[in-house]
Design an enzyme around this catalytic site. Structure first.
Site, PDB file in Angstrom:
ATOM      1  N   SER A   1      25.809  56.626  41.378  1.00 18.42           N
ATOM      2  CA  SER A   1      25.354  57.317  42.075  1.00 18.42           C
ATOM      3  C   SER A   1      23.940  57.040  42.513  1.00 18.42           C
ATOM      4  O   SER A   1      23.720  55.278  43.051  1.00 18.42           O
ATOM      5  CB  SER A   1      24.719  58.089  40.843  1.00 18.42           C
ATOM      6  OG  SER A   1      23.541  59.310  41.427  1.00 18.42           O
TER       7      SER A   1
ATOM      8  N   LYS B   1      24.340  62.095  45.962  1.00 19.92           N
ATOM      9  CA  LYS B   1      24.374  61.507  44.807  1.00 19.92           C
ATOM     10  C   LYS B   1      23.982  61.985  43.355  1.00 19.92           C
ATOM     11  O   LYS B   1      24.401  62.162  42.147  1.00 19.92           O
ATOM     12  CB  LYS B   1      23.392  60.127  44.370  1.00 19.92           C
ATOM     13  CG  LYS B   1      23.586  58.749  45.801  1.00 19.92           C
ATOM     14  CD  LYS B   1      24.981  58.216  45.604  1.00 19.92           C
ATOM     15  CE  LYS B   1      25.522  57.332  46.573  1.00 19.92           C
ATOM     16  NZ  LYS B   1      26.766  57.003  46.021  1.00 19.92           N
TER      17      LYS B   1
ATOM     18  N   TYR C   1      21.404  61.668  51.625  1.00 15.09           N
ATOM     19  CA  TYR C   1      22.262  61.911  50.837  1.00 15.09           C
ATOM     20  C   TYR C   1      22.216  62.014  49.130  1.00 15.09           C
ATOM     21  O   TYR C   1      22.697  62.025  48.730  1.00 15.09           O
ATOM     22  CB  TYR C   1      21.444  60.085  51.610  1.00 15.09           C
ATOM     23  CG  TYR C   1      22.307  58.767  49.898  1.00 15.09           C
ATOM     24  CD1 TYR C   1      23.289  58.705  50.604  1.00 15.09           C
ATOM     25  CD2 TYR C   1      20.895  57.932  49.503  1.00 15.09           C
ATOM     26  CE1 TYR C   1      23.404  57.043  49.317  1.00 15.09           C
ATOM     27  CE2 TYR C   1      21.216  57.223  48.277  1.00 15.09           C
ATOM     28  CZ  TYR C   1      22.538  57.032  48.562  1.00 15.09           C
ATOM     29  OH  TYR C   1      22.885  55.947  48.126  1.00 15.09           O
TER      30      TYR C   1
HETATM   31  N1  LIG Z   1      22.530  49.146  48.723  1.00 17.48           N
HETATM   32  C1  LIG Z   1      22.088  49.830  47.963  1.00 17.48           C
HETATM   33  O1  LIG Z   1      20.455  49.776  48.451  1.00 17.48           O
HETATM   34  C2  LIG Z   1      22.178  51.151  47.147  1.00 17.48           C
HETATM   35  C3  LIG Z   1      23.763  51.621  47.244  1.00 17.48           C
HETATM   36  N2  LIG Z   1      24.190  52.580  46.223  1.00 17.48           N
HETATM   37  C4  LIG Z   1      25.334  53.377  46.088  1.00 17.48           C
HETATM   38  O2  LIG Z   1      25.955  51.943  46.131  1.00 17.48           O
HETATM   39  C5  LIG Z   1      27.509  52.295  46.299  1.00 17.48           C
HETATM   40  C6  LIG Z   1      27.710  50.677  47.428  1.00 17.48           C
HETATM   41  O3  LIG Z   1      27.295  50.263  48.014  1.00 17.48           O
HETATM   42  P1  LIG Z   1      26.752  49.058  48.845  1.00 17.48           P
HETATM   43  O4  LIG Z   1      27.609  47.534  48.000  1.00 17.48           O
HETATM   44  O5  LIG Z   1      25.525  48.848  49.443  1.00 17.48           O
HETATM   45  O6  LIG Z   1      27.782  50.023  50.222  1.00 17.48           O
HETATM   46  P2  LIG Z   1      28.504  48.385  51.293  1.00 17.48           P
HETATM   47  O7  LIG Z   1      28.713  49.900  52.751  1.00 17.48           O
HETATM   48  O8  LIG Z   1      27.810  47.104  51.255  1.00 17.48           O
HETATM   49  O9  LIG Z   1      30.226  48.487  50.925  1.00 17.48           O
HETATM   50  C7  LIG Z   1      30.677  50.036  50.724  1.00 17.48           C
HETATM   51  C8  LIG Z   1      32.109  49.811  50.483  1.00 17.48           C
HETATM   52  O10 LIG Z   1      31.906  51.415  50.405  1.00 17.48           O
HETATM   53  C9  LIG Z   1      33.430  50.988  51.149  1.00 17.48           C
HETATM   54  N3  LIG Z   1      33.668  52.596  51.487  1.00 17.48           N
HETATM   55  C10 LIG Z   1      33.137  52.928  52.314  1.00 17.48           C
HETATM   56  N4  LIG Z   1      33.433  54.884  53.420  1.00 17.48           N
HETATM   57  C11 LIG Z   1      34.369  54.807  52.392  1.00 17.48           C
HETATM   58  C12 LIG Z   1      35.761  55.993  52.182  1.00 17.48           C
HETATM   59  N5  LIG Z   1      35.402  56.423  53.045  1.00 17.48           N
HETATM   60  N6  LIG Z   1      37.345  54.990  51.226  1.00 17.48           N
HETATM   61  C13 LIG Z   1      37.395  54.052  50.985  1.00 17.48           C
HETATM   62  N7  LIG Z   1      36.196  53.064  50.692  1.00 17.48           N
HETATM   63  C14 LIG Z   1      35.328  52.940  52.085  1.00 17.48           C
HETATM   64  C15 LIG Z   1      33.534  50.198  52.148  1.00 17.48           C
HETATM   65  O11 LIG Z   1      34.517  49.853  53.324  1.00 17.48           O
HETATM   66  P3  LIG Z   1      35.318  50.259  54.570  1.00 17.48           P
HETATM   67  O12 LIG Z   1      34.122  50.319  54.796  1.00 17.48           O
HETATM   68  O13 LIG Z   1      36.300  48.505  54.852  1.00 17.48           O
HETATM   69  O14 LIG Z   1      35.835  50.980  54.122  1.00 17.48           O
HETATM   70  C16 LIG Z   1      32.739  49.311  51.366  1.00 17.48           C
HETATM   71  O15 LIG Z   1      33.852  48.275  49.964  1.00 17.48           O
HETATM   72  C17 LIG Z   1      27.316  53.633  47.316  1.00 17.48           C
HETATM   73  O16 LIG Z   1      27.996  54.866  47.057  1.00 17.48           O
HETATM   74  C18 LIG Z   1      25.841  53.745  47.629  1.00 17.48           C
HETATM   75  O17 LIG Z   1      25.488  54.697  47.638  1.00 17.48           O
HETATM   76  C19 LIG Z   1      23.244  52.792  45.458  1.00 17.48           C
HETATM   77  C20 LIG Z   1      22.076  53.030  45.860  1.00 17.48           C
HETATM   78  C21 LIG Z   1      21.593  52.093  46.232  1.00 17.48           C
HETATM   79  C1  LIG Z   2       8.043  57.529  35.490  1.00 17.65           C
HETATM   80  C2  LIG Z   2       8.050  57.670  36.591  1.00 17.65           C
HETATM   81  C3  LIG Z   2       8.942  56.491  37.430  1.00 17.65           C
HETATM   82  C4  LIG Z   2       9.563  56.620  38.856  1.00 17.65           C
HETATM   83  C5  LIG Z   2       9.781  55.958  39.599  1.00 17.65           C
HETATM   84  C6  LIG Z   2      10.106  56.416  40.634  1.00 17.65           C
HETATM   85  C7  LIG Z   2      10.123  55.269  42.117  1.00 17.65           C
HETATM   86  C8  LIG Z   2      11.083  56.130  43.131  1.00 17.65           C
HETATM   87  C9  LIG Z   2      12.216  54.707  44.176  1.00 17.65           C
HETATM   88  C10 LIG Z   2      12.923  55.371  44.640  1.00 17.65           C
HETATM   89  C11 LIG Z   2      13.781  54.103  45.096  1.00 17.65           C
HETATM   90  C12 LIG Z   2      15.044  54.830  45.857  1.00 17.65           C
HETATM   91  C13 LIG Z   2      16.341  53.933  46.511  1.00 17.65           C
HETATM   92  C14 LIG Z   2      17.373  54.424  46.796  1.00 17.65           C
HETATM   93  C15 LIG Z   2      18.859  53.548  47.248  1.00 17.65           C
HETATM   94  C16 LIG Z   2      19.669  54.414  47.715  1.00 17.65           C
HETATM   95  O1  LIG Z   2      20.975  55.051  47.650  1.00 17.65           O
HETATM   96  C17 LIG Z   2      20.056  53.385  49.478  1.00 17.65           C
HETATM   97  N1  LIG Z   2      19.476  52.434  49.575  1.00 17.65           N
HETATM   98  C18 LIG Z   2      21.435  53.641  49.632  1.00 17.65           C
HETATM   99  O2  LIG Z   2      21.596  52.955  50.526  1.00 17.65           O
END
Ligand SMILES: NC(=O)C1=CN([C@@H]2O[C@H](COP(=O)(O)OP(=O)(O)OC[C@H]3O[C@@H](n4cnc5c(N)ncnc54)[C@H](OP(=O)(O)O)[C@@H]3O)[C@@H](O)[C@H]2O)C=CC1
Ligand SMILES: CCCCCCCCCCCCCCCC(=O)[C@@H](N)CO
Length: 359
Positions: free
Chosen positions: A199, A217, A213
């Protein structure tokens, strides 16, 4: 007459018994019953707290969706360096092959295999089921499924294209339902397994810019809680990971169009490295922890938003019970500062708009 005597005589009068000691067996029975009730209550409280046996990653088959990039790739590496066999799932074949090479560098024995599967996890359940079947034929039944494929869009509610809302639900939510559905029957038969949902902190708190988004999640949490209650007696454990912003190609893409408000608010919990996130979430999944948070803000958010989610250790339960009120107090300050960020940005925008008009 002393007060004790008067009390016993009142009781005996009331019960029409002349000697109070005739009541002794009943009193003893009551005490024993109270002990039994207390014991049963204690068992009920403790039973959800019994930690599962950790999963052995050495020799296990781990499927990582979204394993070709960012957090997913690092999760694959983390499992591989502990001896697991890996199936990477994503769409782009070139990226998959590149990631396979990177993962293979971390082998700890010469039997380990990295398999690549190109499929869209969100479009057609039958297709997902058939590729998972192929992977199981090659590398054996899935011991751990990591649902990490996902994508994000940020922008003001009215500026996000309408079809994005559906797209994000499809990729982030259904894209986790389908692979899970495809592995669950075998896991239940084997009475073992781990399922991770990646998530986000934006799956614990709704933020400016994440109207499309965040819901996708949050949905994973509902799925995870319901599923965990169904499959716990089968010795299968679900983990929901809530990472903060993490330095990945996905984040770089998102940052291109991110509103200033979203950037400023997200800065609160900083940017993590994907290797660090992977280490934490893999450890939690191996241990069978329902909740997996990263960093101090992540820790507070998780304690604060635990709701009716399952607990997996006595320490976790105690921490939640003790810290909840304190963290809510701290959260109110955070919310106040987020509101003021949003207000300041709005005023600034309006001022620069009217300045533009004057020119
Ligand atoms: N980076 C961040 O700041 C954060 C990310 N997340 C979550 O973590 C996960 C990974 O994020 P992140 O590493 O940044 O993402 P990236 O964009 O770097 O990687 C995403 C991956 O998912 C694959 N993918 C995307 N869509 C599909 C699909 N429809 N079917 C199969 N594969 C798919 C992509 O490959 P391809 O495109 O080739 O399919 C790739 O391997 C996500 O769910 C994101 O929401 C959560 C919190 C923070
Ligand atoms: C006691 C209470 C503490 C509260 C702290 C609150 C902090 C909030 C920050 C939220 C950051 C959200 C990041 C989302 C990242 C993400 O999923 C995307 N970057 C995906 O690409």
């Amino acid at each position: 007459m002393s007060s004790e005597e008067s009390l016993s005589s009142t009781i005996t009068d009331w019960l029409f018994i002349n000697s109070w000691w005739l009541l002794l067996p009943f009193i003893m029975l009551l005490v024993v019953a109270a002990f039994i009730v207390a014991f049963v209550l204690l068992l009920y409280m403790i039973s959800p707290l019994i930690s599962p046996k950790p999963l052995k990653l050495n020799g296990a088959h781990v499927v990582v969706t979204g394993g070709s990039s960012g957090i997913g790739k690092c999760i694959a590496i983390e499992c591989y360096r502990q001896g697991a066999f890996i199936t990477l799932v994503a769409r782009d074949e070139t990226k998959l092959l590149q990631a396979k090479k990177e993962v293979e560098k971390f082998a700890i024995n010469d039997k380990q295999v990295v398999l690549c599967i190109s499929v869209d996890v969100s479009s057609d359940y039958n297709q997902v089921e058939s590729v998972i079947k192929q992977a199981q034929e090659k590398l054996g039944p899935v011991d751990m499924l990591v649902n990490c494929a996902g994508t994000s869009v940020s922008g003001k509610f009215e500026e996000v294209e309408v079809d994005r809302f559906k797209k994000l639900m499809e990729v982030n939510y259904l894209g986790s339902v389908y692979p899970t559905r495809a592995v669950i029957t075998t896991m239940k038969e084997r009475r073992m397994g781990r399922i991770m949902f990646v998530s986000s902190q934006a799956g614990q708190i709704g933020l400016f810019g994440y109207t499309a988004y965040s819901p996708s999640k949050f949905a994973l949490r509902g799925l995870a809680e319901s599923l965990q209650m169904e499959i716990k007696p089968y010795n299968i454990y679900v983990t929901v990971a809530y990472p903060p912003d993490t330095d990945t190609p996905g984040l770089a893409e998102e940052n291109k169009t991110k509103p200033l408000e979203t950037k400023l608010i997200s800065e609160t919990s900083g940017v993590c490295q994907p290797e660090q996130v992977a280490k934490i979430v893999v450890r939690d999944a191996v241990q069978g922890n329902f909740n997996s948070s990263v960093g101090p803000d992540g820790y507070m958010l998780s304690a604060l938003t635990c709701g009716m989610s399952p607990v997996t250790s006595i320490t976790e339960a105690l921490q939640q019970i003790i810290t909840m009120g304190l963290f809510r107090t701290i959260a109110l300050f955070y919310l106040g500062s987020f509101d003021s960020i949003v207000r300041r940005c709005m005023i600034q925008r309006e001022q620069s708009k009217s300045a533009d008009k004057r020119e």
